[in-house]
Design an enzyme around this catalytic site. Structure first.
Site, mmCIF file in Angstrom:
data_model
loop_
_atom_site.group_PDB
_atom_site.id
_atom_site.type_symbol
_atom_site.label_atom_id
_atom_site.label_comp_id
_atom_site.label_asym_id
_atom_site.label_seq_id
_atom_site.Cartn_x
_atom_site.Cartn_y
_atom_site.Cartn_z
ATOM 1 N N ASP A 168 43.858 27.067 47.619
ATOM 2 C CA ASP A 168 43.725 26.249 46.417
ATOM 3 C C ASP A 168 45.062 26.073 45.699
ATOM 4 O O ASP A 168 45.178 26.385 44.521
ATOM 5 C CB ASP A 168 42.686 26.937 45.510
ATOM 6 C CG ASP A 168 42.358 26.150 44.271
ATOM 7 O OD1 ASP A 168 42.311 24.909 44.354
ATOM 8 O OD2 ASP A 168 42.161 26.774 43.202
ATOM 9 N N ASN A 414 44.896 37.400 50.982
ATOM 10 C CA ASN A 414 44.034 36.967 49.885
ATOM 11 C C ASN A 414 42.802 36.275 50.444
ATOM 12 O O ASN A 414 42.918 35.264 51.151
ATOM 13 C CB ASN A 414 44.759 35.987 48.958
ATOM 14 C CG ASN A 414 43.851 35.536 47.812
ATOM 15 O OD1 ASN A 414 43.551 36.325 46.920
ATOM 16 N ND2 ASN A 414 43.385 34.296 47.853
ATOM 17 N N GLU A 415 41.662 36.833 50.130
ATOM 18 C CA GLU A 415 40.358 36.243 50.427
ATOM 19 C C GLU A 415 40.175 35.761 51.868
ATOM 20 O O GLU A 415 39.772 34.621 52.094
ATOM 21 C CB GLU A 415 40.072 35.099 49.454
ATOM 22 C CG GLU A 415 39.934 35.575 48.023
ATOM 23 C CD GLU A 415 39.311 34.526 47.101
ATOM 24 O OE1 GLU A 415 39.241 33.352 47.485
ATOM 25 O OE2 GLU A 415 38.888 34.898 46.003
ATOM 26 N N ASN A 468 38.186 39.599 43.493
ATOM 27 C CA ASN A 468 38.220 38.414 42.627
ATOM 28 C C ASN A 468 36.803 38.064 42.206
ATOM 29 O O ASN A 468 35.907 37.986 43.055
ATOM 30 C CB ASN A 468 38.801 37.208 43.377
ATOM 31 C CG ASN A 468 40.237 37.438 43.818
ATOM 32 O OD1 ASN A 468 40.917 38.329 43.311
ATOM 33 N ND2 ASN A 468 40.712 36.625 44.751
ATOM 34 N N TYR A 470 34.389 35.390 39.629
ATOM 35 C CA TYR A 470 34.321 34.202 38.762
ATOM 36 C C TYR A 470 32.924 34.039 38.186
ATOM 37 O O TYR A 470 32.341 32.965 38.248
ATOM 38 C CB TYR A 470 34.762 32.962 39.554
ATOM 39 C CG TYR A 470 36.257 32.978 39.808
ATOM 40 C CD1 TYR A 470 37.148 32.529 38.851
ATOM 41 C CD2 TYR A 470 36.773 33.496 41.001
ATOM 42 C CE1 TYR A 470 38.521 32.566 39.056
ATOM 43 C CE2 TYR A 470 38.146 33.545 41.221
ATOM 44 C CZ TYR A 470 39.006 33.079 40.235
ATOM 45 O OH TYR A 470 40.376 33.128 40.433
ATOM 46 N N TYR A 474 31.785 29.991 39.038
ATOM 47 C CA TYR A 474 31.229 29.539 40.325
ATOM 48 C C TYR A 474 29.794 30.029 40.494
ATOM 49 O O TYR A 474 29.046 29.510 41.318
ATOM 50 C CB TYR A 474 32.106 30.009 41.491
ATOM 51 C CG TYR A 474 33.487 29.374 41.488
ATOM 52 C CD1 TYR A 474 33.635 27.993 41.470
ATOM 53 C CD2 TYR A 474 34.639 30.154 41.470
ATOM 54 C CE1 TYR A 474 34.898 27.406 41.449
ATOM 55 C CE2 TYR A 474 35.899 29.570 41.455
ATOM 56 C CZ TYR A 474 36.023 28.196 41.435
ATOM 57 O OH TYR A 474 37.268 27.622 41.412
ATOM 58 N N GLU A 506 41.393 38.724 40.160
ATOM 59 C CA GLU A 506 41.300 37.363 39.615
ATOM 60 C C GLU A 506 40.015 37.272 38.818
ATOM 61 O O GLU A 506 38.967 37.744 39.273
ATOM 62 C CB GLU A 506 41.237 36.298 40.722
ATOM 63 C CG GLU A 506 42.489 36.154 41.530
ATOM 64 C CD GLU A 506 42.396 35.060 42.604
ATOM 65 O OE1 GLU A 506 41.552 34.141 42.477
ATOM 66 O OE2 GLU A 506 43.169 35.152 43.576
ATOM 67 N N TRP A 551 43.213 35.006 36.322
ATOM 68 C CA TRP A 551 43.580 33.816 37.094
ATOM 69 C C TRP A 551 43.587 32.651 36.147
ATOM 70 O O TRP A 551 42.535 32.309 35.625
ATOM 71 C CB TRP A 551 42.591 33.575 38.244
ATOM 72 C CG TRP A 551 43.109 32.535 39.192
ATOM 73 C CD1 TRP A 551 42.760 31.212 39.267
ATOM 74 C CD2 TRP A 551 44.106 32.735 40.195
ATOM 75 N NE1 TRP A 551 43.467 30.578 40.242
ATOM 76 C CE2 TRP A 551 44.307 31.496 40.835
ATOM 77 C CE3 TRP A 551 44.874 33.839 40.605
ATOM 78 C CZ2 TRP A 551 45.231 31.316 41.871
ATOM 79 C CZ3 TRP A 551 45.785 33.657 41.637
ATOM 80 C CH2 TRP A 551 45.938 32.409 42.259
HETATM 81 C C1 GCB Z 1 40.277 32.229 44.170
HETATM 82 C C2 GCB Z 1 41.556 32.074 44.907
HETATM 83 C C3 GCB Z 1 42.566 31.235 44.135
HETATM 84 C C4 GCB Z 1 41.873 30.040 43.501
HETATM 85 C C5 GCB Z 1 40.821 30.551 42.533
HETATM 86 C C6 GCB Z 1 40.032 29.408 41.859
HETATM 87 O O1 GCB Z 1 39.496 33.110 44.433
HETATM 88 O O2 GCB Z 1 42.125 33.289 45.307
HETATM 89 O O3 GCB Z 1 43.579 30.832 45.007
HETATM 90 O O4 GCB Z 1 42.773 29.185 42.861
HETATM 91 O O5 GCB Z 1 39.900 31.346 43.223
HETATM 92 O O6 GCB Z 1 40.441 28.945 40.801
HETATM 93 O O7 GCB Z 1 39.038 28.968 42.422
#
Ligand code: GCB
Length: 593
Positions: A168, A414-415, A468, A470, A474, A506, A551
């Site tokens: 991303d 990463n991921e 990470n 969210y 998400y 993140e 993040w």
């Molecule tokens: C993640 C990734 C990062 C993305 C972020 C997002 O998990 O590691 O590269 O930019 O999410 O904003 O979706």
């Protein structure tokens, strides 16, 4: 690989400026040997810079394939008899270099430096033509990974292709960091390895030197100076240890740097080569619930970053570099992760000087095969070829960054897809190689996958879990009230399974600066604040958590897609580095921690 430096025996010339540039639309430059003569009909292009956004031309911005750079360079007669090199800080992602039509270097893997020895072919006292072909294509054998999508239908013209990738950030490419002309004597200090220990109040500095010699007899001497330029220890020989009584430790937020002056002398005692290296004395240890720096618990607080800015893309820029450091200081960050690739050497040097702790990440990102149901780790996707490249990049990264006291951990990916058994085998090897190359630092891996902890196979082989999350973005969009509970319920089993400390590496929400709502809704500044606060309430309840990295530090460019509005907006600063409300919230929290 030592960072180039001027000294009594060394010269550095910065080749930044306007170079010639040409797009190789259909990739015929190599067959037509464009390196044999000056490029036909080139345009001007700055170096360092990504080439993508310098002109209004969409074809240049979106180009997939090869581009060519060229410039003329006067190499002084004074350098005759020296080891003269061209040194590239980073060419994304593959580069071939010619001087006066002769190939002098080929390097695969952006973000890491390489050099070309031109001592035997340079035209001393005259002009030289440097030609560089840079290719931005990513495949399953490169890191980051990617693949080229071609179309065989009536909706796309013949030859239409795009670069697909599962990461991303914008695939900015070109000569993104400085190109230098360097010279050293032919007998020169090729590398220095420093390892530090403590013994009560004393600091021990172990060193080992690689000396490339064309004369058989030489001797080496190392002198260690403190910040007041006082000699504190000295040694001779290519390997040894020095003791600093009453050592001043390198501490997060309170960096103390010593300077090792390394000299190579000939039989008569005359100076052959000299190099000055900054170093810090500090220790790093990991327990089941703690990360110890100098035997004191350290909590990582800060933001992940990107090398990203208007116009220049990922091009190196001293002004932006410093702007970001002043903002990191203002917000109270004590650490960062070089998400998702090695940052410039100048960035690492500043972290050393300012006491910013770094999780150093290699460009192993996008390691996901999501376009079909095939397993990711197989011969057509992430294969033994990817693994070999991965190990080579780890070696290059460690070679470059091993002496930085700011680097406390290597992050090996990463991921990636983690819940295939083969992911365990793959990362067992990467972790083992990393430890072999540097037994002094712990190893981590970042996952974002919501799987059962026992199905995250690579976690068996790492020291610190980076996860990470969210929540309310998400998953459960709009429901910040769920975050605290979800963080606690979800992360606790990970620690129960692996007995390793955990960093939430993140967390965040996309936020358009200047957008407001009460009650908060997604994309507003209020929503970002509400979400971060809820995450923090969760974090503060988990004793095995050793850090939080938001993040992201600033908004950044991504490829175009329906989920991105002119890039990723999860910055707590805008792309122009102006604060959103969340920046003030973090500044308050981190001042207290
Ligand atoms: C993640 C990734 C990062 C993305 C972020 C997002 O998990 O590691 O590269 O930019 O999410 O904003 O979706």
């Amino acid at each position: 690989m030592l960072y180039p430096q001027e000294s009594e025996t060394r010269d550095v010339k910065d080749l930044s400026g306007i170079w010639k540039f040409k797009l190789d639309g259909v990739g015929r430059g190599l067959a037509e040997q464009w390196y044999k003569a000056p490029l036909a009909d080139p345009i001007d292009m700055p170096v360092p810079s990504s080439f993508n956004e310098i002109t209004p031309d969409k074809a240049i911005r979106d180009h997939v394939g090869e581009v060519w750079y060229e410039r003329h360079l006067f190499v002084s007669d004074r350098l005759q008899g020296q080891r003269v090199c061209l040194r590239f800080g980073s060419a994304e992602h593959t580069a071939t270099v010619w001087v006066n039509g002769t190939e002098v270097a080929h390097h695969v893997g952006g973000f890491l430096p390489f050099e070309a020895d031109i001592s035997d072919i340079a035209n001393f006292g005259g002009n030289n033509r440097i030609t560089v072909m840079v290719n931005n294509v990513l495949t399953w054998d490169t890191l980051p990974t990617g693949y080229i999508q071609t179309y065989d239908d009536t909706n796309h013209p013949e030859g239409f292709r795009i670069q697909q990738h599962q990461f991303d950030f914008y695939n900015y490419a070109g000569l993104n960091r400085q190109v230098l002309l360097t010279s050293t004597p032919k007998t020169y200090i090729e590398d220095i390895l420093i390892r530090t220990d403590r013994d009560g109040k004393a600091g021990i500095v172990h060193y080992s030197l690689d000396i490339a010699a064309d004369a058989k007899s030489f001797s080496a001497k190392v002198s260690l100076f403190d910040e007041d330029a006082q000699l504190v220890a000295a040694s001779t020989g290519t390997e040894g240890s020095m003791t600093i009584s009453n050592v001043r430790l390198w501490k997060p937020g309170n960096a103390y740097l010593y300077e090792a002056v390394v000299e190579v002398l000939d039989e008569s005692g005359s100076l052959v080569d000299i190099y000055r290296l900054s170093l810090g004395v500090r220790s790093v240890k990991v327990t089941e619930t703690q990360f110890l720096i100098n035997d004191e618990p350290f909590y990582f607080q800060g933001c992940c970053k990107h090398e990203d800015m208007d116009v220049k893309g990922r091009g190196f820029d001293h002004a932006m570099l410093l702007k970001d450091f002043y903002l990191m200081e203002w917000i109270g960050a004590n650490s960062t992760r070089t998400s998702h690739y090695p940052y410039s050497e100048e960035f690492m040097q500043l972290c050393d000087r300012k006491g910013i702790v770094v999780i150093d990440e290699v460009q192993a990102v996008g390691m996901r095969c999501e376009e079909d149901s095939t397993q990711t780790y197989n011969d057509t996707h992430i294969s033994s070829r990817t693994l070999a490249h991965h190990k080579k990049l780890m070696a290059e990264l460690i070679k470059r960054d091993k002496n930085h006291p700011c680097v406390v951990m290597w992050n090996i990916a990463n991921e990636p897809i983690v819940n295939e058994k083969k992911a365990g085998e793959y990362f067992a090897e990467v972790a083992a190689t990393t430890r072999e190359l540097d037994p002094t630092r712990p190893v981590s891996l970042v996952t974002g996958d919501v799987v059962k902890p026992e199905e995250c196979y690579p976690f068996e082989y790492i020291d610190v879990m980076c996860i990470n999350r969210y929540h309310s973005w998400y998953s459960d969009p709009g429901h910040t009230e769920l975050i605290e509970m979800q963080i606690v319920n979800e992360l606790t089993p990970w620690h129960e399974k692996w007995h390793k400390p955990l960093i939430v590496s993140e967390y965040g929400t996309d936020t358009i600066a200047g957008m407001h709502a009460l009650p908060a809704v997604m994309f507003t500044e209020e929503y970002q604040c509400e979400a971060l606060e809820a995450f923090h309430r969760g974090f503060d309840r988990l004793p095995f958590m050793i850090g939080e990295h938001v993040w992201n530090f600033a908004d950044f460019a991504t490829k175009q897609g329906v989920k991105r509005v002119v890039g990723n907006k999860k910055g707590v600063f805008t792309r122009q580095r102006q604060p959103k409300a969340a920046a003030f919230l973090l500044r308050k929290r981190w001042a207290k921690l």
